[in-house]
Design an enzyme around this catalytic site. Structure first.
Site, mmCIF file in Angstrom:
data_model
loop_
_atom_site.group_PDB
_atom_site.id
_atom_site.type_symbol
_atom_site.label_atom_id
_atom_site.label_comp_id
_atom_site.label_asym_id
_atom_site.label_seq_id
_atom_site.Cartn_x
_atom_site.Cartn_y
_atom_site.Cartn_z
ATOM 1 C CE1 TYR A 198 -3.269 2.831 0.413
ATOM 2 C CE2 TYR A 198 -3.569 2.208 2.711
ATOM 3 C CZ TYR A 198 -3.906 3.005 1.636
ATOM 4 O OH TYR A 198 -4.871 3.979 1.780
ATOM 5 C CE LYS A 254 -6.086 2.359 -2.456
ATOM 6 N NZ LYS A 254 -6.910 2.602 -1.231
#
Length: 349
Positions: free
Chosen positions: A159, A189
């Site tokens: 992330y 992400k």
């Protein structure tokens, strides 16, 4: 790097279930709280997870939008359990769950990831803590995701969100190195919103040779490159990206899924491009406007549209009534609400 046995999942009838991580639209599901007490509103969470999944949006539980930082460990585990149970009861047994398991230390992150897997999470997404961001060198950051992924029983997504990690912003070289060297990493992400970074990573991991040169520990979990917003889904498709994990999918799930489908379809059917561009414009403007209202604004929109949403947990303040009225009336919001109503109406008819 030899493949290991897949993490076992068992459905309601005791049968083994595989829930692959595939390109598409994922939503960081808000955690809902009861008015006054701030206790978990599990019923609202269950309803929302199923609503999103029926539109084709897969859930990420206990992420940033889910106020994971405001939850205890036991609360994170409770909502993972609740989401899995709700999906299974709705017949959505094949829908995977990603859980946010980033915490302050590597040790605690590993511990929470194991607990999340036992609770029903198929995948985990992990952010680096920004508390000591200035001391986290490239070597330290690489070691963090290496250890977490190696000790995790489920595949891990990276992330990258500088705004929530003290400004830590992983570059494309580091993310690509991690993807190559650690087979239990299943994606990234990019909430940095950097389309160039996405393009550079995809140039390696989306190449046809990548999966054979660098096989994943779990063959159900290829390395996906996902945007953190919905405002570049169409450009992402042309760079061989894999979709998005986007908060806007909580508000307009059918719209974001339709945009993803068009974006994928354009690559083989150029006649879809004008409609994809039109919808991308509507989504991009709405994403920009709604993101500025943050978690409280998104929850207020969910409340307005679906009858639940409530307030964030303190110390996050609620959106001011005047600010919400302006948000709701904004043409960018009204445009996407109109499209969402049209698409959801077609889906239910």
């Amino acid at each position: 790097m030899a493949n290991a046995t897949n993490h076992a999942h068992t459905g309601p009838n005791g049968a083994s279930i595989s829930r692959p991580l595939t390109p598409g639209v994922y939503a960081p599901i808000p955690t809902f709280f009861k008015a006054g007490s701030e206790d978990l509103d599990v019923d609202a969470l269950r309803s929302h997870v199923v609503r999103a999944a029926k539109a084709g949006v897969r859930p990420l539980i206990a992420g940033s939008m889910g106020e994971a930082l405001h939850l205890t460990h036991s609360e994170r585990i409770e909502i993972i359990h609740a989401a899995r149970a709700a999906l299974d009861e709705a017949g959505l047994t094949q829908t995977p769950i990603i859980a946010g398991t980033g915490t302050g230390s590597t040790r605690e992150t590993v511990e929470l990831t194991k607990e999340a897997a036992a609770a029903g999470a198929d995948y985990a997404i992990v952010i680096a803590s920004g508390y000591f961001a200035g001391a986290l060198t490239k070597k330290a950051l690489k070691a963090f995701w290496a250890e977490v992924s190696e000790k995790s029983p489920i595949p891990i997504l990276i992330y990258n969100y500088p705004g929530a990690s003290g400004g830590i912003d992983l570059d494309s070289d580091l993310i690509t190195e991690l993807a190559i060297e650690y087979p239990n990493l299943a994606g990234v992400k990019l909430t940095c919103g950097n389309v160039g970074k996405l393009t550079r990573i995809c140039a390696t991991v989306s190449d046809a040779s990548f999966s054979s040169l660098y096989p994943r520990k779990n063959p159900d979990a290829p390395f996906l490159v996902l945007g953190g917003y919905a405002d570049f889904l169409l450009p992402s498709a042309y760079a061989n990206g894999h979709g998005a994990i986007t908060g806007l999918a909580n508000v307009a799930p059918y719209t974001i899924v339709r945009l993803f489908e068009l974006s994928e379809g354009v690559r083989t059917n150029p006649s879809l491009l004008p409609e994809a561009q039109r919808l991308q414009g509507i989504v991009g403007r709405a994403d920009f406007t709604i993101a500025k209202a943050s978690i409280s604004g998104t929850k207020a929109l969910i409340e307005k549209l679906y009858g639940y949403g409530g307030l964030p947990r303190k110390p996050l303040p609620p959106i001011e009534p005047d600010a919400f009225e302006a948000l709701w009336a904004h043409p960018h919001v009204q445009d996407i609400v109109k499209v969402e109503r049209e698409l959801s109406g077609k889906a239910s008819s």
